[in-house]
Scaffold this active site. Sequence first.
Site, mmCIF file in Angstrom:
data_model
loop_
_atom_site.group_PDB
_atom_site.id
_atom_site.type_symbol
_atom_site.label_atom_id
_atom_site.label_comp_id
_atom_site.label_asym_id
_atom_site.label_seq_id
_atom_site.Cartn_x
_atom_site.Cartn_y
_atom_site.Cartn_z
ATOM 1 N N TYR A 133 0.842 -1.197 0.000
ATOM 2 C CA TYR A 133 0.000 0.000 0.000
ATOM 3 C C TYR A 133 0.876 1.246 0.000
ATOM 4 O O TYR A 133 0.879 2.038 0.937
ATOM 5 C CB TYR A 133 -0.928 -0.054 1.218
ATOM 6 C CG TYR A 133 -1.956 1.047 1.331
ATOM 7 C CD1 TYR A 133 -2.561 1.581 0.202
ATOM 8 C CD2 TYR A 133 -2.328 1.539 2.576
ATOM 9 C CE1 TYR A 133 -3.501 2.581 0.314
ATOM 10 C CE2 TYR A 133 -3.270 2.542 2.703
ATOM 11 C CZ TYR A 133 -3.853 3.066 1.564
ATOM 12 O OH TYR A 133 -4.788 4.067 1.680
ATOM 13 N N SER A 134 1.677 1.370 -1.054
ATOM 14 C CA SER A 134 2.547 2.540 -1.232
ATOM 15 C C SER A 134 2.928 2.606 -2.708
ATOM 16 O O SER A 134 2.610 1.697 -3.480
ATOM 17 C CB SER A 134 3.793 2.451 -0.342
ATOM 18 O OG SER A 134 4.509 1.257 -0.585
ATOM 19 N N ILE A 171 10.643 0.500 9.423
ATOM 20 C CA ILE A 171 9.758 1.264 10.292
ATOM 21 C C ILE A 171 8.433 1.486 9.567
ATOM 22 O O ILE A 171 8.385 2.153 8.534
ATOM 23 C CB ILE A 171 10.390 2.618 10.670
ATOM 24 C CG1 ILE A 171 11.712 2.407 11.402
ATOM 25 C CG2 ILE A 171 9.430 3.432 11.537
ATOM 26 C CD1 ILE A 171 12.460 3.710 11.700
ATOM 27 N N CYS A 356 -6.114 11.824 -4.846
ATOM 28 C CA CYS A 356 -4.673 11.665 -4.656
ATOM 29 C C CYS A 356 -3.959 11.521 -6.001
ATOM 30 O O CYS A 356 -2.883 12.099 -6.207
ATOM 31 C CB CYS A 356 -4.388 10.467 -3.767
ATOM 32 S SG CYS A 356 -4.728 10.764 -2.024
#
Length: 398
Positions: A133-134, A171, A356
């Site tokens: 999801y990027s 992270i 977006c």
Amino acid sequence: MLDKTIYKQIFKASFNAPIDVEFWDGEQVSYGEGEPIAKIILHDVIPIKDIMAHASLTFGEAYMDGKIDIQGDLQKLVTTIYQSKDSFMNNSKFSKFIPKHAHTEKVSKQDVQSHYDIGNDFYEMWLDPTLTYSCAYFASEEDSLETAQWNKVRHILNKLHAQEGETLLDIGCGWGTLIFRAAKEYHLEATGVTLSQEQYDYVSQKIIDEGLEGRVHVYLKDYRELTETYDHVTSVGMFEHVGKENLSTYFEQVNARLVDNGTALIHGITGQHDGAGVDAWINKYIFPGGYIPNIAENVNHIMQASLQIDDIEPLRRHYQRTLEMWTKNFHDVEESVIAKYGERFYRMWDLYLQACASSFESGNIDVVQYLLTKGASATNLPMTRAYIYQADVAHGVK
């Protein structure tokens, strides 16, 4: 009869392409010359005071509630709003928004879980099989979304110039695509950290299913709680969640988690101009507590954290294409999403994905990869970028 003069002034200023507008009383007005790219249908009066207070939030909620419908290309419509310098998305009279500032560990966990813990089954409906999801990385025009997501993971790992047996911390690890690839293909000991219970459960089970205990680890905790150090740190789509006031802490933690001369690859949405900041509608409905820093902010925090910049790569067009593919996938499962979550939820996510894509298409925001080292004396990276592309080819990114 309600005077629509102010509404017409707002619409006239907000588009740089031909648009049709149909008002609640049936009046139709055309803006611009030529074939309209879209038609806006207002089924109800939108209070001017609400538009003046928060135009993005007001129009976004009106679309979710069915008070506004769009016929035609929604992405192109939003793109032209971003491109018009006097539109309600760019005019401070309509778009001023001050985000909340509480980003304690407790609040950060609540913010992340409100988005990512909708349920793995929701994301499985429209993401590709990697559950990434990027922003993807399209090495060729023919790449599928899944191929491009694998490209992105490998491109990131190749930039690190990681060697077999070294350690890596991711992270904000999502559903673990990067850490599993790091362990299986690059032979690293990989650790992920997430605040999402759904993601943590998914990755934990997959570690067992794939027999990767001891080689892949995952923790359900805030990145600020970590104390170990690693040869490499990655973070993809994470710093957008930490909040403006915590950006310095975030990059300081990247530094603290690296061994001396270690490398980090930080990938995230970044404004190339002032004012990327926060959108009120997205902050309320999609990413509570989110903040999009501009490049200057990030670079300043990177310098203050005593990290060395080795490379910066913008990937704006890659994220536009990623979002367009997600939108197509989302439209393909429209009936299933509505059946499970309702039409208002579907309209909200459809607007989010297309808006977006418009934001990247217009250049309003970008996505950037920052390659960083801990210490200017780092000698583990080759002298030129050639090693990245050589490794990309060797790993099938071509």
